[in-house]
Design an enzyme around this catalytic site. Structure first.
Site, mmCIF file in Angstrom:
data_model
loop_
_atom_site.group_PDB
_atom_site.id
_atom_site.type_symbol
_atom_site.label_atom_id
_atom_site.label_comp_id
_atom_site.label_asym_id
_atom_site.label_seq_id
_atom_site.Cartn_x
_atom_site.Cartn_y
_atom_site.Cartn_z
ATOM 1 N N ASP A 1 2.154 -26.561 -30.721
ATOM 2 C CA ASP A 1 2.094 -28.017 -30.889
ATOM 3 C C ASP A 1 1.116 -28.570 -29.868
ATOM 4 O OD1 ASP A 1 4.563 -30.357 -31.929
ATOM 5 O OD2 ASP A 1 2.646 -30.845 -30.973
ATOM 6 N N LYS B 1 3.504 -33.082 -46.812
ATOM 7 C CA LYS B 1 3.601 -34.542 -46.711
ATOM 8 C C LYS B 1 2.951 -35.149 -47.948
ATOM 9 C CE LYS B 1 5.280 -33.891 -42.573
ATOM 10 N NZ LYS B 1 6.640 -34.200 -42.147
HETATM 11 C C1 LIG Z 1 6.415 -34.595 -37.666
HETATM 12 S S1 LIG Z 1 6.206 -34.014 -36.017
HETATM 13 C C2 LIG Z 1 7.310 -32.644 -35.951
HETATM 14 C C3 LIG Z 1 8.641 -33.072 -35.529
HETATM 15 C C4 LIG Z 1 9.614 -31.921 -35.338
HETATM 16 N N1 LIG Z 1 9.881 -31.307 -36.616
HETATM 17 C C5 LIG Z 1 10.880 -32.442 -34.720
HETATM 18 O O1 LIG Z 1 11.910 -32.461 -35.391
HETATM 19 O O2 LIG Z 1 10.845 -32.812 -33.540
HETATM 20 C C6 LIG Z 1 4.625 -33.244 -36.129
HETATM 21 C C7 LIG Z 1 4.240 -32.487 -34.874
HETATM 22 O O3 LIG Z 1 3.040 -31.766 -35.181
HETATM 23 C C8 LIG Z 1 2.188 -31.791 -34.066
HETATM 24 N N2 LIG Z 1 0.828 -31.554 -34.581
HETATM 25 C C9 LIG Z 1 0.108 -32.336 -35.416
HETATM 26 N N3 LIG Z 1 -1.072 -31.769 -35.716
HETATM 27 C C10 LIG Z 1 -1.096 -30.574 -35.050
HETATM 28 C C11 LIG Z 1 -2.053 -29.523 -34.951
HETATM 29 N N4 LIG Z 1 -3.231 -29.555 -35.610
HETATM 30 N N5 LIG Z 1 -1.744 -28.449 -34.182
HETATM 31 C C12 LIG Z 1 -0.566 -28.395 -33.512
HETATM 32 N N6 LIG Z 1 0.380 -29.367 -33.574
HETATM 33 C C13 LIG Z 1 0.112 -30.439 -34.334
HETATM 34 C C14 LIG Z 1 2.424 -33.131 -33.414
HETATM 35 O O4 LIG Z 1 2.105 -33.106 -32.054
HETATM 36 C C15 LIG Z 1 3.932 -33.347 -33.657
HETATM 37 O O5 LIG Z 1 4.691 -32.884 -32.559
#
Ligand SMILES: C[S@@+](CC[C@H](N)C(=O)[O-])C[C@H]1O[C@@H](n2cnc3c(N)ncnc32)[C@H](O)[C@@H]1O
Length: 121
Positions: free
Chosen positions: A7, A72
């Protein structure tokens, strides 16, 4: 259970205090695991086609054998887009010679995504 969290954002301190999570602050779309894993769980907010490509790469390379991930939903053509993503995964797994189970559900508590499960048999 021990988890590697890929993440590029921060982790909750309370989670890290459990000692069971290793945080890799990297881009999940370019990350490659050092060894093959049992499970990969993906909840990235991005285009469904991009997440689909990511899942295909993990499954076809054998980097995981079971996965739960969210697609999504886009603003328009939601059903068509999800059908197309699932078909791409099916084609890739079949061409690679995998037998698998796949399920996809629009769960009650999040109307903006489709939750998918795939298990390689
Ligand atoms: C919808 S949230 C996930 C929430 C998690 N399922 C929870 O219950 O806490 C999406 C996560 O994906 C991460 N994220 C988005 N794009 C990313 C990427 N290209 N590489 C790594 N992490 C990413 C964001 O930082 C965020 O923490």
């Amino acid at each position: 259970m021990f988890v590697t969290a890929v993440d590029n954002g921060p982790m909750a301190e309370s989670l890290m205090e459990s000692g069971q999570v290793t945080h890799k602050p990297e881009d999940a779309f370019t990350f490659q695991p050092a060894k093959n894993l049992d499970w990969m769980v993906c909840d990235i907010v991005d285009k469904p086609a991009r997440v689909t490509d990511l899942m295909i790469r993990w499954l076809v390379n054998g980097w995981c054998r079971e996965t739960v991930f969210n697609l999504k939903l886009p603003m328009k053509q939601r059903y068509t887009e999800v059908r197309s993503c699932l078909a791409m995964i099916e084609t890739a797994l079949e061409e690679a010679g995998f037998k698998y189970r796949m399920a996809a559900k629009h769960l009650y508590h999040d109307r903006e995504e489709i939750t998918c499960h795939i298990r390689i048999l």
